[in-house]
Design an enzyme around this catalytic site. Structure first.
Site, PDB file in Angstrom:
ATOM      1  N   PHE A   1       0.800  -1.254  -0.038  1.00  0.00           N
ATOM      2  CA  PHE A   1       0.080   0.164   0.049  1.00  0.00           C
ATOM      3  C   PHE A   1       0.957   1.203   0.009  1.00  0.00           C
ATOM      4  O   PHE A   1       1.634   1.312   0.822  1.00  0.00           O
ATOM      5  CB  PHE A   1      -0.905  -0.123   1.285  1.00  0.00           C
ATOM      6  CG  PHE A   1      -1.993   1.113   1.351  1.00  0.00           C
ATOM      7  CD1 PHE A   1      -2.861   1.181   0.545  1.00  0.00           C
ATOM      8  CD2 PHE A   1      -1.468   2.091   2.318  1.00  0.00           C
ATOM      9  CE1 PHE A   1      -3.938   2.230   0.516  1.00  0.00           C
ATOM     10  CE2 PHE A   1      -2.712   3.142   2.350  1.00  0.00           C
ATOM     11  CZ  PHE A   1      -3.620   3.209   1.520  1.00  0.00           C
TER      12      PHE A   1
ATOM     13  N   SER B   1       3.527  -6.853   2.406  1.00  0.00           N
ATOM     14  CA  SER B   1       2.539  -5.930   3.265  1.00  0.00           C
ATOM     15  C   SER B   1       1.180  -6.166   2.687  1.00  0.00           C
ATOM     16  O   SER B   1       0.491  -7.048   2.827  1.00  0.00           O
ATOM     17  CB  SER B   1       2.961  -4.383   3.303  1.00  0.00           C
ATOM     18  OG  SER B   1       2.124  -3.745   4.109  1.00  0.00           O
ATOM     19  N   MET B   2       0.451  -4.890   1.960  1.00  0.00           N
ATOM     20  CA  MET B   2      -0.747  -5.109   1.492  1.00  0.00           C
ATOM     21  C   MET B   2      -0.719  -6.114   0.275  1.00  0.00           C
ATOM     22  O   MET B   2      -1.686  -6.691  -0.013  1.00  0.00           O
ATOM     23  CB  MET B   2      -1.348  -3.691   1.048  1.00  0.00           C
ATOM     24  CG  MET B   2      -2.774  -3.756   0.467  1.00  0.00           C
ATOM     25  SD  MET B   2      -3.161  -2.441  -0.463  1.00  0.00           S
ATOM     26  CE  MET B   2      -2.143  -2.761  -1.916  1.00  0.00           C
TER      27      MET B   2
ATOM     28  N   ASP C   1       9.007  -4.226  13.080  1.00  0.00           N
ATOM     29  CA  ASP C   1       8.456  -3.734  12.042  1.00  0.00           C
ATOM     30  C   ASP C   1       7.566  -2.409  12.621  1.00  0.00           C
ATOM     31  O   ASP C   1       6.643  -2.663  13.541  1.00  0.00           O
ATOM     32  CB  ASP C   1       7.386  -4.745  11.651  1.00  0.00           C
ATOM     33  CG  ASP C   1       6.510  -4.497  10.261  1.00  0.00           C
ATOM     34  OD1 ASP C   1       6.353  -3.239  10.142  1.00  0.00           O
ATOM     35  OD2 ASP C   1       6.278  -5.357   9.514  1.00  0.00           O
TER      36      ASP C   1
ATOM     37  N   HIS D   1      10.154  -3.088   8.106  1.00  0.00           N
ATOM     38  CA  HIS D   1       9.209  -3.498   7.407  1.00  0.00           C
ATOM     39  C   HIS D   1       9.082  -3.996   5.760  1.00  0.00           C
ATOM     40  O   HIS D   1       9.021  -5.099   5.257  1.00  0.00           O
ATOM     41  CB  HIS D   1       7.858  -2.478   7.368  1.00  0.00           C
ATOM     42  CG  HIS D   1       6.609  -2.764   6.608  1.00  0.00           C
ATOM     43  ND1 HIS D   1       5.782  -3.901   7.061  1.00  0.00           N
ATOM     44  CD2 HIS D   1       5.991  -2.356   5.566  1.00  0.00           C
ATOM     45  CE1 HIS D   1       4.873  -4.040   6.390  1.00  0.00           C
ATOM     46  NE2 HIS D   1       4.883  -3.089   5.360  1.00  0.00           N
TER      47      HIS D   1
END
Length: 255
Positions: A26, A94-95, A194, A224
């Site tokens: 994202f 992530s996303m 993270d 992250h």
């Protein structure tokens, strides 16, 4: 809007045996996945990494899109890979991990998935305000660039578009509700530190999926965006080993 330098999609036509779809995060871009894609391509693997709608231009563009647009983009790429390769995998950061999980839920034919710091929720106490806040506040400070490695830079937005973030929140709910539909082999890699996605996210995923082949790897030296961080070589090498093992097992299965 013009595309940010480095944010272009990554495409490589390699073997017809193994194909990999890479899904970025994202407010991020394919730049965060390019090194991964190049590593896979060097191994002869066919790779697709699309630039998700609303990403890689201006953060205001992202507010004009939603999770259905992002999912449709990766679903199209998956269909193309399915028509080209014998074993197809989806990898997500992530996303991108959220989208990868949704692909696995909707496409049982997917050979396996690799998740790096996947997001399915947030523990922020103010998260419940997001649907209302997004109607009056366009954006807040960005989350891109959480990297431990000095000099490493992520190409992404410096703002978090709130209407898009509210849409991501809706996708999280769908994915969490359907985690039991994920039965493919899973390699999940999470950073010990993270600052964007809390550890609870990986635990929710691991507790909810119904895969019989699950490997969890803790990345000790990355934040992250691990695909641009110190542990990137381990992420890349581990994923290649994973896809070759699963492909070999599929090919060797009795008819």
């Amino acid at each position: 809007m013009p595309v940010l330098p480095g944010a272009e999609p990554f495409v490589h036509d390699g073997s017809e045996d193994i194909g990999v779809l890479l899904c970025h995060g994202f407010t991020g871009t394919p730049q965060s996945m390019r090194g991964w894609g190049e590593h896979l391509a060097a191994d002869g693997i066919t790779v697709r990494c699309p630039r998700l709608p609303g990403h890689g231009t201006d953060w205001r563009d992202l507010n004009r899109t939603g999770w259905n647009d992002w999912y449709a983009a990766v679903d199209r790429e998956l269909a193309e890979l399915n028509g080209r390769c014998r074993s197809v995998f989806a990898f997500g950061l992530s996303m991108g991990g959220t989208l990868t999980l949704r692909l696995a839920q909707n496409h049982p034919e997917l050979s396996g998935i690799v998740l790096v710091n996947p997001s399915v929720t947030t523990l922020r106490r103010d998260a419940f305000l997001l649907p209302a806040l997004s109607r009056v506040v366009p954006s807040l400070a960005g989350v891109a660039g959480d990297i431990a490695k000095p000099g490493a830079v992520e190409v992404g937005y410096d703002r978090t578009p709130l209407r898009a973030a509210a849409s991501l929140q809706r996708l999280w709910r769908l994915v969490r509700a359907d985690l039991g539909r994920v039965r493919q082999p899973v390699l999940l890699m999470r950073s010990a530190t993270d600052h964007v996605v809390e550890p609870a996210n990986s635990r929710i995923v691991l507790d909810g999926i119904r895969s019989g082949d699950v490997t969890e790897v803790v990345l000790r030296d990355s934040f992250h965006v691990a695909t641009l961080d110190h542990d990137a070589p381990s992420v890349f090498a581990g994923s290649v080993e994973f896809v070759h093992r699963i492909h070999r097992e599929r090919v060797e299965e009795p008819a």
